[in-house]
Design a protein around this motif. Structure first.
Motif, short mmCIF file in Angstrom:
data_model
loop_
_atom_site.label_atom_id
_atom_site.label_comp_id
_atom_site.label_asym_id
_atom_site.label_seq_id
_atom_site.Cartn_x
_atom_site.Cartn_y
_atom_site.Cartn_z
N UNK A 455 0.81 -1.22 0.00
CA UNK A 455 0.00 0.00 0.00
C UNK A 455 0.84 1.27 0.00
N UNK A 456 2.09 1.16 0.42
CA UNK A 456 2.97 2.33 0.42
C UNK A 456 3.28 2.82 -0.98
N UNK A 457 3.03 1.95 -1.99
CA UNK A 457 3.30 2.34 -3.38
C UNK A 457 2.25 3.30 -3.92
N UNK A 458 1.08 3.32 -3.29
CA UNK A 458 -0.01 4.15 -3.78
C UNK A 458 0.00 5.51 -3.09
N UNK A 459 -0.59 6.47 -3.76
CA UNK A 459 -0.61 7.82 -3.21
C UNK A 459 -1.25 7.82 -1.82
N UNK A 464 -7.03 3.24 2.96
CA UNK A 464 -6.83 3.07 4.40
C UNK A 464 -6.88 1.59 4.73
N UNK A 465 -6.05 1.20 5.67
CA UNK A 465 -5.97 -0.21 6.05
C UNK A 465 -6.52 -0.41 7.46
N UNK A 466 -7.26 -1.50 7.63
CA UNK A 466 -7.79 -1.84 8.95
C UNK A 466 -7.57 -3.32 9.20
N UNK A 467 -6.76 -3.62 10.17
CA UNK A 467 -6.52 -5.00 10.59
C UNK A 467 -7.64 -5.39 11.56
N UNK A 468 -8.34 -6.49 11.26
CA UNK A 468 -9.43 -6.97 12.11
C UNK A 468 -8.96 -8.27 12.78
#
Length: 535
Positions: A455-459, A464-468
């Motif tokens: 995800x760091x490659x995208x602007x 947004x990331x959510x760990x469940x």
């Protein structure tokens, strides 16, 4: 009003145009919105707010204002010969909803330009030149505005559809015709929806509005074979007497009639929703649904920023057309049933049926070319397009699993490991970003770490990331790299998204609150975003 050159030009300031403009503004896209009328329309029009619409309002950040301004759906009182027989959503008029949307637009520096209309448009490979006419100062001035994209939200009779030469296919339903407006009413309580008579016979309804408690203003609906619709729309005394004669309620008094509209449903649709860089929405596609413009706006935002794949905007038509076509078929069937004159109608109409699918929670895009579902093997192939399609675009099977393309589910009781606050998934989703839900039910963190690193490659801000997790102690290594780490204390999220989890299950939720992908691992995430974001 924004003074910068806009990326997107929106024609029409009804709910369609305002939701489109607000979503674009929340995405950081410069937008300009015009309205040919000299003042904003006044009146309830469609006041019922469906559950799915409330969800969209939540994502837009206006739900609290809608709740404060709107009222709960009242119980229905059916009257027979002047005697009430009580039978057991939220109501907000279109004028009030538009006012709320305009106030939120102002926070982004965008105001509707009144007395301004679209006259001509020309398209090139890199944009649209719109010629607009302004009459605010009492004299006409013409000006050309060059934008990247134009959205026509000015209705089926508006100029955008005509300039694009888009024909309307279908018909106007003449059997279902009603007069609807706002009136002063006295002698009835302001807690119930009062219904006198019933279709296909003469009937009248008085429903509380957000103005009833303070001003005594009710929404009036009249219809029936003995009603002269043309006269009723023009002669308020005649309409008043018609309603009173149907009600047969001596204590009922009807005062000033503020507005009245002669309404007939148009069961018609344009053949396409896009011509080059110009799009039509709302009344132009003949469905007053927030989801049509919600579907378009996030894609348009990415395209305006140069971040979308070349084909992303084309999915606006391919995703919405089957939904709207089926909606028209289903609502036409309901209208036909309501206007039937068979002997059983009197009994059926008393129940005031409302099919559950009209809540629009089952609307889906399972067949879409940009949706990925690694478990999806139960759809029949569509020989014309080469992609899969479900049996219905409007209804999902009861009790079935969540599929890619379905409405994203909420889950409450989530504990934010970082802040210790209790939150819900709907507070994580947003109109300006995709949300990746990583369901961590494994002691092996490598697959999840790889996705977060990808995800760091995208602007920044696009995703947004959510760990469940079920056990917070197993995801300590991910706390620093994920935007959210949420303890699914009550198991609601796991049950809603994948009750049969295997290693590294991932759900990707689009900015319009639709599940874009249900995949497993890094490869699935890369496949999904390769269909959405330009390389």
């Amino acid at each position: 009003m924004s003074t910068s050159i806009p990326d997107v030009f929106v024609v029409g300031s009804g709910p369609t145009g305002l939701v489109t403009a607000l979503t674009l503004a929340q995405n950081g896209v410069t937008v300009r919105i015009i309205e040919k009328l000299p003042h904003f329309p006044f009146g309830q029009r469609g006041s019922g707010v469906m559950p799915r619409t409330l969800e969209v309002y939540h994502f837009l950040g206006i739900l609290d204002d809608v709740k404060r301004r709107g009222i709960l759906m009242p119980d229905l009182l059916q009257y027979e010969n002047g005697e009430p027989d009580e039978r057991t959503a939220r109501l907000l008029g279109q004028d009030a909803a538009c006012e709320i949307l305009r106030e939120h637009l102002k926070k982004h520096g965008v105001e509707v330009e009144l007395s301004t209309e679209l006259c001509y448009l020309e398209q090139t490979d890199d944009g649209v030149t719109a010629t607009i006419k302004n009459t605010r100062s009492g004299k006409e001035t013409l000006k050309a505005v060059h934008v990247k994209y134009l959205v026509g939200a000015d209705g089926a009779r508006g100029v955008t559809r005509k300039l694009l030469d888009l024909s309307l296919l279908g018909e106007t339903e003449e059997k279902f015709r009603i007069l609807i407006g706002e009136v002063e009413a006295f002698g009835i309580n302001d807690k119930n929806w009062h219904k006198f008579g019933g279709m296909p016979f003469d009937s009248a309804m008085l429903c509380p509005t957000d103005r009833t408690a303070k001003e005594g203003i009710f929404s009036l609906t009249c219809t029936g074979p003995e009603l002269d619709f043309k006269r009723g729309a023009e002669d308020h005394d005649y309409l008043r007497q018609f309603a009173l004669s149907v009600a047969q309620l001596p204590e009922l008094k009807i005062g000033e009639i503020e507005t009245i509209v002669d309404y007939r449903p148009n069961i018609r649709i344009v053949s396409t929703f896009q011509v080059g860089r110009v799009f039509v929405a709302g009344g132009c596609v003949l469905i007053n649904s927030l989801f049509t413009k919600f579907n378009l706006a996030w894609k348009l935002a990415l395209a305006s920023k140069g971040l979308a794949t070349s084909s992303l905007l084309e999915t606006y038509s391919t995703e919405r057309m089957p939904v709207i076509t089926e909606m028209l078929q289903r609502t036409t069937a309901i209208v036909s049933k309501l206007t039937s004159d068979d002997e059983g109608m009197k009994t059926r109409i008393k129940t005031f049926p409302r099919p559950v699918h009209l809540k629009q929670l089952g609307v889906n895009y399972r067949w879409s070319s940009i949706v990925i579902d690694d478990q999806q093997q139960d759809f029949r192939p569509n020989g014309h397009t080469g992609v899969a399609e479900p049996a219905s675009a409007y209804i999902v099977e009861e009790g079935g699993r969540l599929h890619g393309g379905d409405r994203a589910h909420d889950a409450t009781g989530l504990i934010d490991i970082k802040t210790k606050d209790i939150t819900r998934l709907f507070n994580v989703f947003g109109t300006d970003h995709h949300t990746i839900l990583l369901f961590c039910d494994s002691a092996v963190m490598t697959p999840y770490s790889s996705i977060l690193q990808l995800l760091q490659r995208y602007r920044k801000g696009l995703i947004q990331s959510a760990v469940i997790c079920k056990d917070p102690s197993t995801v300590t290594a991910l706390v620093g790299s994920a935007d959210f780490v949420l303890h699914d204390r009550d198991g609601h999220a796991y049950a809603a998204y994948d009750p049969n989890l295997t290693s590294c299950s991932v759900a990707i939720v689009r900015p319009d609150g639709v599940v874009g992908a249900l995949v497993r691992g890094l490869d699935g995430v890369e496949r999904y975003f390769s269909r959405i974001l330009a390389a």
